[in-house]
Design a protein around this motif. Structure first.
Motif, PDB file in Angstrom:
ATOM      1  N   CYS A  31       0.851  -1.181   0.000  1.00 49.72           N
ATOM      2  CA  CYS A  31       0.000   0.000   0.000  1.00 49.72           C
ATOM      3  C   CYS A  31       0.894   1.240   0.000  1.00 49.72           C
ATOM      4  O   CYS A  31       1.899   1.275   0.718  1.00 49.72           O
ATOM      5  N   THR A  33       1.549   5.102   0.731  1.00 49.61           N
ATOM      6  CA  THR A  33       1.190   6.325   1.453  1.00 49.61           C
ATOM      7  C   THR A  33       2.470   7.133   1.657  1.00 49.61           C
ATOM      8  O   THR A  33       3.583   6.591   1.564  1.00 49.61           O
ATOM      9  N   HIS A  35       5.656   8.618   3.390  1.00 50.11           N
ATOM     10  CA  HIS A  35       6.456   8.002   4.448  1.00 50.11           C
ATOM     11  C   HIS A  35       7.752   8.781   4.642  1.00 50.11           C
ATOM     12  O   HIS A  35       8.419   9.127   3.667  1.00 50.11           O
ATOM     13  N   PHE A  40       7.737   7.530   0.199  1.00 50.22           N
ATOM     14  CA  PHE A  40       6.426   6.863   0.165  1.00 50.22           C
ATOM     15  C   PHE A  40       6.628   5.404   0.559  1.00 50.22           C
ATOM     16  O   PHE A  40       7.698   4.833   0.338  1.00 50.22           O
ATOM     17  N   SER A  41       5.599   4.801   1.118  1.00 52.57           N
ATOM     18  CA  SER A  41       5.634   3.369   1.380  1.00 52.57           C
ATOM     19  C   SER A  41       5.340   2.634   0.077  1.00 52.57           C
ATOM     20  O   SER A  41       5.176   3.231  -0.975  1.00 52.57           O
ATOM     21  N   VAL A  99      -3.733   2.021  -3.294  1.00 49.93           N
ATOM     22  CA  VAL A  99      -3.825   3.250  -2.511  1.00 49.93           C
ATOM     23  C   VAL A  99      -5.212   3.269  -1.882  1.00 49.93           C
ATOM     24  O   VAL A  99      -6.197   2.925  -2.537  1.00 49.93           O
ATOM     25  N   ASP A 101      -7.968   5.554   0.833  1.00 49.29           N
ATOM     26  CA  ASP A 101      -8.221   6.888   1.371  1.00 49.29           C
ATOM     27  C   ASP A 101      -8.148   6.866   2.893  1.00 49.29           C
ATOM     28  O   ASP A 101      -7.755   5.856   3.500  1.00 49.29           O
ATOM     29  N   GLY A 102      -8.535   7.958   3.530  1.00 46.67           N
ATOM     30  CA  GLY A 102      -8.376   8.093   4.964  1.00 46.67           C
ATOM     31  C   GLY A 102      -9.194   7.138   5.809  1.00 46.67           C
ATOM     32  O   GLY A 102      -8.907   6.965   6.998  1.00 46.67           O
ATOM     33  N   SER A 125      -1.374   8.481  -4.621  1.00 45.54           N
ATOM     34  CA  SER A 125      -1.162   8.754  -3.208  1.00 45.54           C
ATOM     35  C   SER A 125      -1.072  10.258  -2.957  1.00 45.54           C
ATOM     36  O   SER A 125      -1.612  10.766  -1.967  1.00 45.54           O
ATOM     37  N   TYR A 129      -3.465  12.230  -0.309  1.00 45.98           N
ATOM     38  CA  TYR A 129      -2.890  12.673   0.955  1.00 45.98           C
ATOM     39  C   TYR A 129      -2.257  14.063   0.930  1.00 45.98           C
ATOM     40  O   TYR A 129      -2.009  14.643   1.993  1.00 45.98           O
ATOM     41  N   GLU A 276      -0.972  11.088   8.519  1.00 46.00           N
ATOM     42  CA  GLU A 276      -1.362  10.736   7.149  1.00 46.00           C
ATOM     43  C   GLU A 276      -1.221  11.905   6.175  1.00 46.00           C
ATOM     44  O   GLU A 276      -1.519  11.758   4.993  1.00 46.00           O
TER      45      GLU A 276
END
Length: 283
Positions: A31, A33, A35, A40-41, A99, A101-102, A125, A129, A276
């Protein structure tokens, strides 16, 4: 059990789970996000740190800490290059990234080559975010939700706040941390209050065995040398916070009232779900 598959540019061994050496074809699932360690992850991060040995993971984190306070939102960087190298040595041949969402709903999914899929996932992403934000703020009041079980997770709030605060600004971080600072990395309570150069020296000399803890401690030390970090928490004791070089309050309103007195007409930002967020600072 680990197997050595190569050597890092630093000379440290590249060790990954032995299971990877038994397969003909490996596909990573992850996933993406923002980082702070790798930009990013996702992508090759499924191998490093995902299934890599402790020494390999520790050396990667130390490299990141030595280079910058944070790589948050920086897609191309030295840590991502290292992750790609380790993944290639380990035999990662394909990738499925998504990806969300929140609230955890998938917004994008892709499959294919490792670098190609990751690049597209980063675009999505950012769409999810990234938020426009003013810069050079005097004060940021942030919530560590949803990364708030302990400071080892809540510290992810520091990096977006660091991006928008001016030198000498103040972060007031509200975080419950019911499990305290870091159950699996207790050394950070003593390390984080030291200058980053001293932490690095102890890590290089072998006095510190927990390289991941040392790396995070270095980064926290770098951040608190630029901004004032105030922790509001029931789960972290005052002596623990101060040992790490942070200020501490038991009540959020008390922290706000007292800290705002340090400024004349402060510019203030509020960060909900700070771990996040990826600020896009307005110039």
């Amino acid at each position: 059990k680990q197997v050595r598959v190569g050597t890092m540019p630093s000379g440290a061994p590249i060790e990954v789970t032995k299971e990877l050496s038994k397969v003909d074809f490996s596909i990573g699932i992850g996933c993406v996000t923002p980082h702070h360690v790798s930009g990013f992850s996702g992508g090759s991060k499924i191998v490093l740190p995902g299934v890599s040995g402790e020494r390999t993971v520790g050396e990667m984190h130390m490299l990141s800490a030595r280079l910058r306070r944070s790589f948050l939102g920086i897609e191309e960087n030295e840590i991502r290059d290292l992750m790609d190298l380790v993944a290639e040595k380990a035999g990662l041949r394909g990738l499925i990234d998504l990806v969300v969402d929140g609230i955890g709903r998938p917004t994008w999914i892709g499959a294919g080559g490792v670098r190609e899929v990751f690049k597209e996932a980063v675009k999505e992403s950012r769409r999810i975010y990234e938020v426009e934000s003013p810069g050079n703020l005097d004060v940021v009041i942030a919530s560590s939700y949803p990364a708030d079980i302990e400071f080892w997770q809540a510290h992810k709030s520091l990096y977006p706040a660091d991006m928008v605060l001016r030198d000498g600004g103040t972060l007031i971080l509200a975080t419950p941390c019911p499990e305290g600072v870091a159950r699996t990395h207790p050394e950070v309570i003593e390390l984080a209050g030291l200058p980053p150069e001293e932490i690095d020296k102890r890590a290089r000399s072998g006095l510190v065995k927990d390289l991941i803890g040392a790396a995070n401690s270095m980064v926290w030390s770098k951040i608190r040398s630029r901004i004032r970090v105030v922790i509001v928490s029931e789960g972290i004791r005052e002596d623990e916070a101060k040992s790490m070089g942070f200020e501490w309050y038991g009540e959020l309103q008390e922290a706000i009232d007292k800290e705002l007195r340090r400024f004349d007409k402060p510019r203030i930002g509020i960060m909900k779900n700070a771990p996040e967020l990826l600020p896009k600072v307005q110039v």
